[in-house]
Design a protein around this motif. Structure first.
Motif, PDB file in Angstrom:
ATOM      1  N   ILE A 260       0.871  -1.169   0.000  1.00 44.57           N
ATOM      2  CA  ILE A 260       0.000   0.000   0.000  1.00 44.57           C
ATOM      3  C   ILE A 260       0.912   1.223   0.000  1.00 44.57           C
ATOM      4  N   VAL A 261       0.725   2.083  -0.946  1.00 44.84           N
ATOM      5  CA  VAL A 261       1.549   3.276  -1.064  1.00 44.84           C
ATOM      6  C   VAL A 261       0.945   4.359  -0.181  1.00 44.84           C
ATOM      7  N   GLN A 262       1.668   4.732   0.869  1.00 44.73           N
ATOM      8  CA  GLN A 262       1.146   5.698   1.831  1.00 44.73           C
ATOM      9  C   GLN A 262       0.903   7.073   1.205  1.00 44.73           C
ATOM     10  N   GLU A 263       1.691   7.420   0.191  1.00 43.24           N
ATOM     11  CA  GLU A 263       1.478   8.700  -0.484  1.00 43.24           C
ATOM     12  C   GLU A 263       0.114   8.726  -1.171  1.00 43.24           C
ATOM     13  N   SER A 264      -0.305   7.593  -1.717  1.00 40.51           N
ATOM     14  CA  SER A 264      -1.619   7.513  -2.363  1.00 40.51           C
ATOM     15  C   SER A 264      -2.741   7.609  -1.340  1.00 40.51           C
ATOM     16  N   VAL A 265      -2.570   6.970  -0.202  1.00 36.64           N
ATOM     17  CA  VAL A 265      -3.569   7.045   0.859  1.00 36.64           C
ATOM     18  C   VAL A 265      -3.680   8.485   1.356  1.00 36.64           C
ATOM     19  N   LEU A 266      -2.545   9.156   1.511  1.00 33.89           N
ATOM     20  CA  LEU A 266      -2.539  10.550   1.941  1.00 33.89           C
ATOM     21  C   LEU A 266      -3.198  11.446   0.892  1.00 33.89           C
ATOM     22  N   HIS A 267      -2.932  11.191  -0.378  1.00 35.01           N
ATOM     23  CA  HIS A 267      -3.562  11.955  -1.452  1.00 35.01           C
ATOM     24  C   HIS A 267      -5.074  11.768  -1.446  1.00 35.01           C
ATOM     25  N   ASN A 268      -5.535  10.541  -1.245  1.00 34.98           N
ATOM     26  CA  ASN A 268      -6.977  10.280  -1.174  1.00 34.98           C
ATOM     27  C   ASN A 268      -7.613  11.038  -0.012  1.00 34.98           C
ATOM     28  N   THR A 269      -6.930  11.073   1.120  1.00 29.67           N
ATOM     29  CA  THR A 269      -7.434  11.786   2.292  1.00 29.67           C
ATOM     30  C   THR A 269      -7.523  13.281   2.019  1.00 29.67           C
ATOM     31  N   LYS A 270      -6.484  13.843   1.404  1.00 23.66           N
ATOM     32  CA  LYS A 270      -6.500  15.273   1.090  1.00 23.66           C
ATOM     33  C   LYS A 270      -7.599  15.604   0.086  1.00 23.66           C
TER      34      LYS A 270
END
Length: 120
Positions: free
Chosen positions: A12-22
């Motif tokens: 799981i790419v944490q940058e993608s999860v963070l982008h989804n949250t933003k």
């Protein structure tokens, strides 16, 4: 929760999860202002205005789930560890209530502005 082996196979790419949250937070902030415009024009007062905001924010989250998150979960259902909401967000609570409090101030500001403009 994914096991260590599953994370090594498909991390799981944490940058993608963070982008989804933003992105979700930005969506909630923008729609909160639109909901404030609607509540002000309708002339809602007191608790009724806050209930209006809560209901429409949950509808927005449901639409995001229905059109963006759920199709991804269905497509990945053949992998047992990948059908988790944690592939897109830190938790499922984040999807439903993530931008609820961040958008509240924008809602109140536009609500009072348009209420004052319509009732003046």
């Amino acid at each position: 929760m994914l096991t260590e082996r599953e994370l090594q196979i498909s991390p799981i790419v944490q940058e993608s999860v963070l982008h989804n949250t933003k992105t979700l937070t930005t969506l909630h902030n923008l729609t909160a202002s639109l909901f404030g415009v609607g509540a002000g024009i309708l002339g809602l007062e007191s608790y009724l205005g806050f209930v209006f905001y809560l209901v429409f924010s949950l509808i927005t989250s449901a639409l995001v789930y229905a059109f963006r998150v759920r199709p991804g979960l269905i497509q990945e259902s053949h992998d047992p560890g990948k059908s988790s909401m944690e592939r897109y967000f830190r938790s499922s609570i984040e999807l439903w209530t993530g931008g609820l409090f961040e958008g509240l101030s924008g809602f109140v500001l536009t609500w009072t502005l348009f209420y004052g403009l319509v009732r003046a």
